[in-house]
Motif scaffolding. Structure first.
Motif, PDB file in Angstrom:
ATOM      1  N   ILE A  18     -10.046  12.109  -1.320  1.00  0.00           N
ATOM      2  CA  ILE A  18      -8.691  12.328  -0.812  1.00  0.00           C
ATOM      3  C   ILE A  18      -8.666  11.940   0.666  1.00  0.00           C
ATOM      4  CG2 ILE A  18      -6.908  14.064  -0.334  1.00  0.00           C
ATOM      5  CD1 ILE A  18      -7.284  13.533  -3.302  1.00  0.00           C
ATOM      6  N   ARG A  19      -7.599  11.251   1.047  1.00  0.00           N
ATOM      7  CA  ARG A  19      -7.383  10.886   2.448  1.00  0.00           C
ATOM      8  C   ARG A  19      -5.969  11.287   2.843  1.00  0.00           C
ATOM      9  NH1 ARG A  19      -8.474   5.148   4.115  1.00  0.00           N
ATOM     10  NH2 ARG A  19      -6.705   4.747   2.786  1.00  0.00           N
ATOM     11  N   ILE A  20      -5.803  11.607   4.110  1.00  0.00           N
ATOM     12  CA  ILE A  20      -4.481  11.860   4.677  1.00  0.00           C
ATOM     13  C   ILE A  20      -4.324  10.916   5.858  1.00  0.00           C
ATOM     14  CG2 ILE A  20      -2.981  13.526   5.819  1.00  0.00           C
ATOM     15  CD1 ILE A  20      -4.454  15.732   4.219  1.00  0.00           C
ATOM     16  N   LEU A  21      -3.246  10.140   5.819  1.00  0.00           N
ATOM     17  CA  LEU A  21      -2.962   9.180   6.876  1.00  0.00           C
ATOM     18  C   LEU A  21      -1.602   9.495   7.485  1.00  0.00           C
ATOM     19  CD1 LEU A  21      -4.082   7.264   4.170  1.00  0.00           C
ATOM     20  CD2 LEU A  21      -4.703   6.016   6.210  1.00  0.00           C
ATOM     21  N   SER A  22      -1.433   9.153   8.755  1.00  0.00           N
ATOM     22  CA  SER A  22      -0.109   9.299   9.361  1.00  0.00           C
ATOM     23  C   SER A  22       0.477   7.908   9.571  1.00  0.00           C
ATOM     24  CB  SER A  22      -0.178  10.060  10.680  1.00  0.00           C
ATOM     25  OG  SER A  22      -0.787   9.291  11.685  1.00  0.00           O
ATOM     26  N   TYR A  23       1.796   7.859   9.530  1.00  0.00           N
ATOM     27  CA  TYR A  23       2.551   6.619   9.746  1.00  0.00           C
ATOM     28  C   TYR A  23       3.827   6.949  10.502  1.00  0.00           C
ATOM     29  CZ  TYR A  23      -0.171   4.519   5.922  1.00  0.00           C
ATOM     30  OH  TYR A  23      -1.176   4.037   5.126  1.00  0.00           O
ATOM     31  N   GLN A  24       4.460   5.934  11.016  1.00  0.00           N
ATOM     32  CA  GLN A  24       5.841   6.010  11.475  1.00  0.00           C
ATOM     33  C   GLN A  24       6.676   5.407  10.354  1.00  0.00           C
ATOM     34  OE1 GLN A  24       7.077   7.468  14.411  1.00  0.00           O
ATOM     35  NE2 GLN A  24       4.967   8.212  14.289  1.00  0.00           N
ATOM     36  N   TYR A  25       7.718   6.125   9.982  1.00  0.00           N
ATOM     37  CA  TYR A  25       8.561   5.684   8.875  1.00  0.00           C
ATOM     38  C   TYR A  25       9.951   6.269   9.077  1.00  0.00           C
ATOM     39  CZ  TYR A  25      10.304   5.477   4.030  1.00  0.00           C
ATOM     40  OH  TYR A  25      11.059   5.256   2.895  1.00  0.00           O
ATOM     41  N   ARG A  26      10.940   5.407   9.072  1.00  0.00           N
ATOM     42  CA  ARG A  26      12.328   5.825   9.268  1.00  0.00           C
ATOM     43  C   ARG A  26      12.506   6.680  10.521  1.00  0.00           C
ATOM     44  NH1 ARG A  26      14.256   7.417   3.101  1.00  0.00           N
ATOM     45  NH2 ARG A  26      13.954   5.363   2.199  1.00  0.00           N
ATOM     46  N   GLY A  27      11.812   6.270  11.595  1.00  0.00           N
ATOM     47  CA  GLY A  27      11.970   6.939  12.881  1.00  0.00           C
ATOM     48  C   GLY A  27      11.243   8.259  13.039  1.00  0.00           C
ATOM     49  N   GLN A  28      10.332   8.586  12.140  1.00  0.00           N
ATOM     50  CA  GLN A  28       9.610   9.847  12.255  1.00  0.00           C
ATOM     51  C   GLN A  28       8.145   9.679  11.867  1.00  0.00           C
ATOM     52  OE1 GLN A  28      10.676  12.950   9.390  1.00  0.00           O
ATOM     53  NE2 GLN A  28      11.578  11.418   8.037  1.00  0.00           N
ATOM     54  N   THR A  29       7.336  10.626  12.306  1.00  0.00           N
ATOM     55  CA  THR A  29       5.940  10.671  11.889  1.00  0.00           C
ATOM     56  C   THR A  29       5.884  11.318  10.519  1.00  0.00           C
ATOM     57  OG1 THR A  29       5.180  10.875  14.177  1.00  0.00           O
ATOM     58  CG2 THR A  29       3.643  11.572  12.447  1.00  0.00           C
ATOM     59  N   VAL A  30       5.179  10.669   9.603  1.00  0.00           N
ATOM     60  CA  VAL A  30       5.015  11.181   8.242  1.00  0.00           C
ATOM     61  C   VAL A  30       3.533  11.176   7.890  1.00  0.00           C
ATOM     62  CG1 VAL A  30       7.299  10.444   7.470  1.00  0.00           C
ATOM     63  CG2 VAL A  30       5.356   8.894   7.208  1.00  0.00           C
ATOM     64  N   TYR A  31       3.198  11.951   6.873  1.00  0.00           N
ATOM     65  CA  TYR A  31       1.813  12.078   6.432  1.00  0.00           C
ATOM     66  C   TYR A  31       1.724  11.715   4.955  1.00  0.00           C
ATOM     67  CZ  TYR A  31       1.350  14.304  10.880  1.00  0.00           C
ATOM     68  OH  TYR A  31       1.377  14.530  12.226  1.00  0.00           O
ATOM     69  N   TYR A  32       0.817  10.821   4.663  1.00  0.00           N
ATOM     70  CA  TYR A  32       0.619  10.279   3.313  1.00  0.00           C
ATOM     71  C   TYR A  32      -0.690  10.839   2.771  1.00  0.00           C
ATOM     72  CZ  TYR A  32      -0.349   6.578  -0.146  1.00  0.00           C
ATOM     73  OH  TYR A  32      -0.647   5.871  -1.282  1.00  0.00           O
ATOM     74  N   GLU A  33      -0.612  11.529   1.645  1.00  0.00           N
ATOM     75  CA  GLU A  33      -1.785  12.119   1.016  1.00  0.00           C
ATOM     76  C   GLU A  33      -2.086  11.354  -0.271  1.00  0.00           C
ATOM     77  OE1 GLU A  33      -3.024  16.649   0.043  1.00  0.00           O
ATOM     78  OE2 GLU A  33      -1.067  16.002  -0.699  1.00  0.00           O
ATOM     79  N   THR A  34      -3.285  10.813  -0.359  1.00  0.00           N
ATOM     80  CA  THR A  34      -3.659  10.055  -1.554  1.00  0.00           C
ATOM     81  C   THR A  34      -3.835  10.996  -2.733  1.00  0.00           C
ATOM     82  OG1 THR A  34      -6.028  10.174  -1.068  1.00  0.00           O
ATOM     83  CG2 THR A  34      -4.808   8.272  -0.173  1.00  0.00           C
ATOM     84  N   SER A  35      -3.868  10.415  -3.906  1.00  0.00           N
ATOM     85  CA  SER A  35      -4.101  11.202  -5.115  1.00  0.00           C
ATOM     86  C   SER A  35      -5.535  10.983  -5.567  1.00  0.00           C
ATOM     87  CB  SER A  35      -3.121  10.810  -6.216  1.00  0.00           C
ATOM     88  OG  SER A  35      -3.311   9.472  -6.573  1.00  0.00           O
ATOM     89  N   PRO A  36      -6.057  11.923  -6.348  1.00  0.00           N
ATOM     90  CA  PRO A  36      -7.451  11.820  -6.753  1.00  0.00           C
ATOM     91  C   PRO A  36      -7.744  10.680  -7.724  1.00  0.00           C
ATOM     92  CG  PRO A  36      -6.490  13.844  -7.607  1.00  0.00           C
ATOM     93  CD  PRO A  36      -5.460  13.172  -6.766  1.00  0.00           C
ATOM     94  N   CYS A  37      -6.802  10.342  -8.568  1.00  0.00           N
ATOM     95  CA  CYS A  37      -7.113   9.280  -9.528  1.00  0.00           C
ATOM     96  C   CYS A  37      -5.875   8.840 -10.274  1.00  0.00           C
ATOM     97  CB  CYS A  37      -8.184   9.752 -10.509  1.00  0.00           C
ATOM     98  SG  CYS A  37      -8.801   8.424 -11.568  1.00  0.00           S
ATOM     99  N   CYS A  38      -6.110   8.020 -11.107  1.00  0.00           N
ATOM    100  CA  CYS A  38      -5.272   7.327 -12.061  1.00  0.00           C
ATOM    101  C   CYS A  38      -3.935   7.989 -12.408  1.00  0.00           C
ATOM    102  CB  CYS A  38      -6.074   7.147 -13.338  1.00  0.00           C
ATOM    103  SG  CYS A  38      -7.828   6.889 -13.017  1.00  0.00           S
ATOM    104  N   ASP A  39      -2.887   7.254 -12.247  1.00  0.00           N
ATOM    105  CA  ASP A  39      -1.546   7.629 -12.688  1.00  0.00           C
ATOM    106  C   ASP A  39      -1.005   8.919 -12.066  1.00  0.00           C
ATOM    107  OD1 ASP A  39      -1.522   5.350 -14.241  1.00  0.00           O
ATOM    108  OD2 ASP A  39      -2.169   6.396 -16.046  1.00  0.00           O
ATOM    109  N   GLN A  40      -1.576   9.374 -10.965  1.00  0.00           N
ATOM    110  CA  GLN A  40      -1.049  10.547 -10.283  1.00  0.00           C
ATOM    111  C   GLN A  40      -0.261  10.096  -9.061  1.00  0.00           C
ATOM    112  OE1 GLN A  40      -3.915  13.669  -9.575  1.00  0.00           O
ATOM    113  NE2 GLN A  40      -5.130  13.011 -11.319  1.00  0.00           N
ATOM    114  N   TYR A  41       0.814  10.785  -8.775  1.00  0.00           N
ATOM    115  CA  TYR A  41       1.615  10.459  -7.599  1.00  0.00           C
ATOM    116  C   TYR A  41       0.857  10.753  -6.310  1.00  0.00           C
ATOM    117  CZ  TYR A  41       5.976  10.197 -10.329  1.00  0.00           C
ATOM    118  OH  TYR A  41       6.960   9.844 -11.202  1.00  0.00           O
ATOM    119  N   THR A  42       1.076   9.929  -5.304  1.00  0.00           N
ATOM    120  CA  THR A  42       0.694  10.260  -3.944  1.00  0.00           C
ATOM    121  C   THR A  42       1.851  11.079  -3.375  1.00  0.00           C
ATOM    122  OG1 THR A  42       1.698   8.241  -3.088  1.00  0.00           O
ATOM    123  CG2 THR A  42      -0.653   8.148  -3.647  1.00  0.00           C
TER     124      THR A  42
END
Length: 85
Positions: A18-42
């Motif tokens: 699992i990884r957590i990344l930050s990005y700028q998106y639509r004018g704000q800081t957001v956090y993206y959390e990966t999923s553990p495996c196959c066919d699961q939503y991030t």
């Protein structure tokens, strides 16, 4: 995000890690959390930890459709955390 990280550390290790990344998106800081495996939503969170959407994953690989432009419009990627196990 600290609570989410601690929850991952308290659970069994996943493959891929699992990884957590930050990005700028639509004018704000957001956090993206990966999923553990196959066919699961991030999961994409706002700075307060509220779920915004599932930008990818699922059976189609396209997430829940609520932020279909995320991949195209995200910037300033930073790795916040990766499970060290």
């Amino acid at each position: 995000m600290d609570d989410k990280i601690q929850a991952h550390l308290n659970a069994k290790a996943e493959n891929p890690r699992i990884r957590i990344l930050s990005y700028q998106y639509r004018g704000q800081t957001v956090y993206y959390e990966t999923s553990p495996c196959c066919d699961q939503y991030t999961t994409l969170y706002d700075a307060k930890g509220n779920v915004l959407c599932a930008p990818d994953g699922g059976i189609t690989g396209r997430g829940d459709g609520k932020c279909a432009d995320f991949e195209k419009n995200r910037t300033a990627e930073q790795l916040i955390w990766q499970d060290p196990r």
